[in-house]
Design a protein around this motif. Structure first.
Motif, PDB file in Angstrom:
ATOM      1  N   MET A 186     -51.597  24.944 -65.275  1.00 48.73           N
ATOM      2  CA  MET A 186     -51.125  26.017 -66.144  1.00 48.73           C
ATOM      3  C   MET A 186     -51.387  25.709 -67.609  1.00 48.73           C
ATOM      4  SD  MET A 186     -47.634  27.133 -64.089  1.00 48.73           S
ATOM      5  CE  MET A 186     -46.889  27.817 -65.515  1.00 48.73           C
ATOM      6  N   SER A 187     -51.459  24.428 -67.967  1.00 46.68           N
ATOM      7  CA  SER A 187     -51.742  24.075 -69.355  1.00 46.68           C
ATOM      8  C   SER A 187     -53.225  24.245 -69.686  1.00 46.68           C
ATOM      9  CB  SER A 187     -51.296  22.641 -69.650  1.00 46.68           C
ATOM     10  OG  SER A 187     -52.160  21.699 -69.040  1.00 46.68           O
ATOM     11  N   GLN A 188     -54.062  24.286 -68.651  1.00 48.95           N
ATOM     12  CA  GLN A 188     -55.506  24.371 -68.872  1.00 48.95           C
ATOM     13  C   GLN A 188     -56.104  25.719 -68.517  1.00 48.95           C
ATOM     14  OE1 GLN A 188     -57.241  21.033 -66.800  1.00 48.95           O
ATOM     15  NE2 GLN A 188     -56.232  19.548 -68.110  1.00 48.95           N
ATOM     16  N   PHE A 189     -55.396  26.533 -67.740  1.00 47.27           N
ATOM     17  CA  PHE A 189     -55.920  27.825 -67.286  1.00 47.27           C
ATOM     18  C   PHE A 189     -54.880  28.915 -67.498  1.00 47.27           C
ATOM     19  CE2 PHE A 189     -58.075  24.577 -64.797  1.00 47.27           C
ATOM     20  CZ  PHE A 189     -59.408  24.947 -64.936  1.00 47.27           C
ATOM     21  N   GLY A 190     -55.340  30.109 -67.827  1.00 53.02           N
ATOM     22  CA  GLY A 190     -54.448  31.242 -68.021  1.00 53.02           C
ATOM     23  C   GLY A 190     -53.989  31.860 -66.715  1.00 53.02           C
ATOM     24  N   THR A 191     -54.809  31.721 -65.669  1.00 54.96           N
ATOM     25  CA  THR A 191     -54.495  32.290 -64.365  1.00 54.96           C
ATOM     26  C   THR A 191     -54.434  31.177 -63.336  1.00 54.96           C
ATOM     27  OG1 THR A 191     -55.612  34.362 -64.911  1.00 54.96           O
ATOM     28  CG2 THR A 191     -55.249  33.911 -62.579  1.00 54.96           C
ATOM     29  N   VAL A 192     -53.291  31.080 -62.655  1.00 53.43           N
ATOM     30  CA  VAL A 192     -53.121  30.086 -61.597  1.00 53.43           C
ATOM     31  C   VAL A 192     -52.634  30.814 -60.358  1.00 53.43           C
ATOM     32  CG1 VAL A 192     -51.900  28.012 -60.848  1.00 53.43           C
ATOM     33  CG2 VAL A 192     -52.609  28.242 -63.237  1.00 53.43           C
ATOM     34  N   ARG A 193     -53.350  30.606 -59.271  1.00 56.61           N
ATOM     35  CA  ARG A 193     -53.020  31.225 -57.985  1.00 56.61           C
ATOM     36  C   ARG A 193     -52.654  30.091 -57.033  1.00 56.61           C
ATOM     37  NH1 ARG A 193     -57.797  33.050 -54.790  1.00 56.61           N
ATOM     38  NH2 ARG A 193     -56.891  33.158 -52.738  1.00 56.61           N
TER      39      ARG A 193
ATOM     40  N   LEU B 227     -41.651  29.337 -66.161  1.00 57.87           N
ATOM     41  CA  LEU B 227     -42.515  28.641 -67.106  1.00 57.87           C
ATOM     42  C   LEU B 227     -43.769  29.464 -67.403  1.00 57.87           C
ATOM     43  CD1 LEU B 227     -42.888  25.992 -68.705  1.00 57.87           C
ATOM     44  CD2 LEU B 227     -44.075  25.072 -66.695  1.00 57.87           C
ATOM     45  N   ALA B 228     -44.331  30.079 -66.390  1.00 58.55           N
ATOM     46  CA  ALA B 228     -45.522  30.909 -66.574  1.00 58.55           C
ATOM     47  C   ALA B 228     -45.216  32.098 -67.479  1.00 58.55           C
ATOM     48  CB  ALA B 228     -46.044  31.393 -65.222  1.00 58.55           C
ATOM     49  N   ILE B 229     -44.066  32.705 -67.293  1.00 54.96           N
ATOM     50  CA  ILE B 229     -43.675  33.847 -68.137  1.00 54.96           C
ATOM     51  C   ILE B 229     -43.524  33.394 -69.581  1.00 54.96           C
ATOM     52  CG2 ILE B 229     -41.805  35.479 -68.629  1.00 54.96           C
ATOM     53  CD1 ILE B 229     -41.377  35.576 -65.520  1.00 54.96           C
ATOM     54  N   GLU B 230     -42.841  32.265 -69.784  1.00 56.56           N
ATOM     55  CA  GLU B 230     -42.638  31.748 -71.139  1.00 56.56           C
ATOM     56  C   GLU B 230     -43.957  31.397 -71.826  1.00 56.56           C
ATOM     57  OE1 GLU B 230     -40.006  28.393 -70.845  1.00 56.56           O
ATOM     58  OE2 GLU B 230     -38.359  29.620 -70.073  1.00 56.56           O
ATOM     59  N   ASP B 231     -44.911  30.866 -71.054  1.00 63.64           N
ATOM     60  CA  ASP B 231     -46.184  30.416 -71.623  1.00 63.64           C
ATOM     61  C   ASP B 231     -47.283  31.472 -71.521  1.00 63.64           C
ATOM     62  OD1 ASP B 231     -44.925  28.047 -72.182  1.00 63.64           O
ATOM     63  OD2 ASP B 231     -45.794  26.958 -70.486  1.00 63.64           O
ATOM     64  N   ASP B 232     -46.924  32.680 -71.075  1.00 63.87           N
ATOM     65  CA  ASP B 232     -47.871  33.789 -70.944  1.00 63.87           C
ATOM     66  C   ASP B 232     -49.024  33.461 -69.993  1.00 63.87           C
ATOM     67  OD1 ASP B 232     -48.474  36.435 -71.476  1.00 63.87           O
ATOM     68  OD2 ASP B 232     -49.849  35.929 -73.111  1.00 63.87           O
ATOM     69  N   ASN B 233     -48.697  32.791 -68.881  1.00 63.68           N
ATOM     70  CA  ASN B 233     -49.670  32.519 -67.827  1.00 63.68           C
ATOM     71  C   ASN B 233     -49.529  33.573 -66.737  1.00 63.68           C
ATOM     72  OD1 ASN B 233     -49.130  29.536 -68.889  1.00 63.68           O
ATOM     73  ND2 ASN B 233     -51.101  29.552 -67.853  1.00 63.68           N
ATOM     74  N   ASP B 234     -50.602  33.771 -66.002  1.00 62.66           N
ATOM     75  CA  ASP B 234     -50.587  34.643 -64.830  1.00 62.66           C
ATOM     76  C   ASP B 234     -50.490  33.729 -63.611  1.00 62.66           C
ATOM     77  OD1 ASP B 234     -50.860  36.644 -62.958  1.00 62.66           O
ATOM     78  OD2 ASP B 234     -53.016  36.888 -63.273  1.00 62.66           O
ATOM     79  N   LEU B 235     -49.310  33.667 -62.987  1.00 65.66           N
ATOM     80  CA  LEU B 235     -49.079  32.816 -61.822  1.00 65.66           C
ATOM     81  C   LEU B 235     -48.771  33.701 -60.632  1.00 65.66           C
ATOM     82  CD1 LEU B 235     -48.584  29.941 -60.614  1.00 65.66           C
ATOM     83  CD2 LEU B 235     -46.184  30.232 -61.269  1.00 65.66           C
ATOM     84  N   SER B 236     -49.481  33.465 -59.512  1.00 63.51           N
ATOM     85  CA  SER B 236     -49.218  34.242 -58.303  1.00 63.51           C
ATOM     86  C   SER B 236     -49.192  33.315 -57.095  1.00 63.51           C
ATOM     87  CB  SER B 236     -50.279  35.328 -58.114  1.00 63.51           C
ATOM     88  OG  SER B 236     -51.561  34.744 -57.939  1.00 63.51           O
ATOM     89  N   PHE B 237     -48.553  33.805 -56.033  1.00 63.38           N
ATOM     90  CA  PHE B 237     -48.413  33.045 -54.793  1.00 63.38           C
ATOM     91  C   PHE B 237     -48.945  33.873 -53.638  1.00 63.38           C
ATOM     92  CE2 PHE B 237     -45.034  31.668 -57.603  1.00 63.38           C
ATOM     93  CZ  PHE B 237     -45.049  30.291 -57.485  1.00 63.38           C
ATOM     94  N   GLU B 238     -49.664  33.227 -52.736  1.00 58.59           N
ATOM     95  CA  GLU B 238     -50.111  33.840 -51.483  1.00 58.59           C
ATOM     96  C   GLU B 238     -49.820  32.846 -50.373  1.00 58.59           C
ATOM     97  OE1 GLU B 238     -54.169  35.106 -51.646  1.00 58.59           O
ATOM     98  OE2 GLU B 238     -53.904  36.064 -53.593  1.00 58.59           O
ATOM     99  N   HIS B 239     -49.733  33.322 -49.129  1.00 58.25           N
ATOM    100  CA  HIS B 239     -49.359  32.425 -48.042  1.00 58.25           C
ATOM    101  C   HIS B 239     -49.782  32.939 -46.696  1.00 58.25           C
ATOM    102  CE1 HIS B 239     -46.242  34.927 -46.257  1.00 58.25           C
ATOM    103  NE2 HIS B 239     -46.099  35.388 -47.477  1.00 58.25           N
ATOM    104  N   ASP B 240     -49.681  32.048 -45.722  1.00 54.39           N
ATOM    105  CA  ASP B 240     -49.812  32.428 -44.319  1.00 54.39           C
ATOM    106  C   ASP B 240     -48.583  31.943 -43.540  1.00 54.39           C
ATOM    107  OD1 ASP B 240     -50.234  29.710 -44.068  1.00 54.39           O
ATOM    108  OD2 ASP B 240     -52.209  29.854 -43.170  1.00 54.39           O
ATOM    109  N   LEU B 241     -47.417  32.024 -44.199  1.00 57.36           N
ATOM    110  CA  LEU B 241     -46.163  31.599 -43.585  1.00 57.36           C
ATOM    111  C   LEU B 241     -45.712  32.600 -42.531  1.00 57.36           C
ATOM    112  CD1 LEU B 241     -44.208  30.609 -46.828  1.00 57.36           C
ATOM    113  CD2 LEU B 241     -45.336  29.056 -45.233  1.00 57.36           C
ATOM    114  N   SER B 242     -44.802  32.161 -41.669  1.00 55.67           N
ATOM    115  CA  SER B 242     -44.251  33.057 -40.660  1.00 55.67           C
ATOM    116  C   SER B 242     -43.450  34.173 -41.334  1.00 55.67           C
ATOM    117  CB  SER B 242     -43.330  32.278 -39.713  1.00 55.67           C
ATOM    118  OG  SER B 242     -42.138  31.908 -40.392  1.00 55.67           O
ATOM    119  N   GLU B 243     -43.241  35.241 -40.600  1.00 56.60           N
ATOM    120  CA  GLU B 243     -42.482  36.369 -41.135  1.00 56.60           C
ATOM    121  C   GLU B 243     -41.052  35.955 -41.482  1.00 56.60           C
ATOM    122  OE1 GLU B 243     -41.054  40.842 -39.788  1.00 56.60           O
ATOM    123  OE2 GLU B 243     -42.803  39.951 -38.837  1.00 56.60           O
TER     124      GLU B 243
END
Length: 122
Positions: free
Chosen positions: A58-65, A88-104
């Motif tokens: 997050m310190s090196q990239f604006g978008t972290v997935r 932290l992403a909101i405070e630092d103006d980063n775009d952070l997102s989460f994706e998964h293949d977890l169970s329902e």
């Protein structure tokens, strides 16, 4: 008569910490983005390692997935870390997102806890 030595229970040998796999990969067509793949046992044993790598990204990239795949276990400490990283992403103006293949069931519990986490559509 038993000796004092035989009355002392044998200490439990701690179980080996299960491995975690963390892979970082640039996001295609996005010079300012990186994907972090997390696999294995996402537990308190690995929170510091995950935190360190995500904060560095997050310190090196604006978008972290963050993509959770082949997750054997996820505990509350990691979910709490994800909450912290989101703030932290909101405070630092980063775009952070989460994706998964977890169970329902796991997804429902995490979403009920208030964390926006989306199924991996890829």
């Amino acid at each position: 008569m038993a000796t004092a030595e035989s009355e002392i229970p044998n200490p439990q040998v701690p179980e080996a910490v299960s491995p975690i796999k963390i892979v970082l990969e640039p996001i295609k067509n996005n010079d300012d983005g990186i994907t972090i793949y997390l696999e294995g046992q996402l537990t308190i044993n690995h929170v510091e390692e995950i935190q360190r790598k995500v904060e560095l990204a997050m310190s090196q990239f604006g978008t972290v997935r963050i993509v959770l795949q082949a997750v054997e276990m996820i505990d509350l400490s990691v979910v709490q870390l994800f909450f912290y990283l989101t703030r932290l992403a909101i405070e630092d103006d980063n775009d952070l997102s989460f994706e998964h293949d977890l169970s329902e069931t796991s997804t429902t519990r995490i979403v009920d806890a208030g964390l926006a986490i989306y199924p991996n559509l890829a």
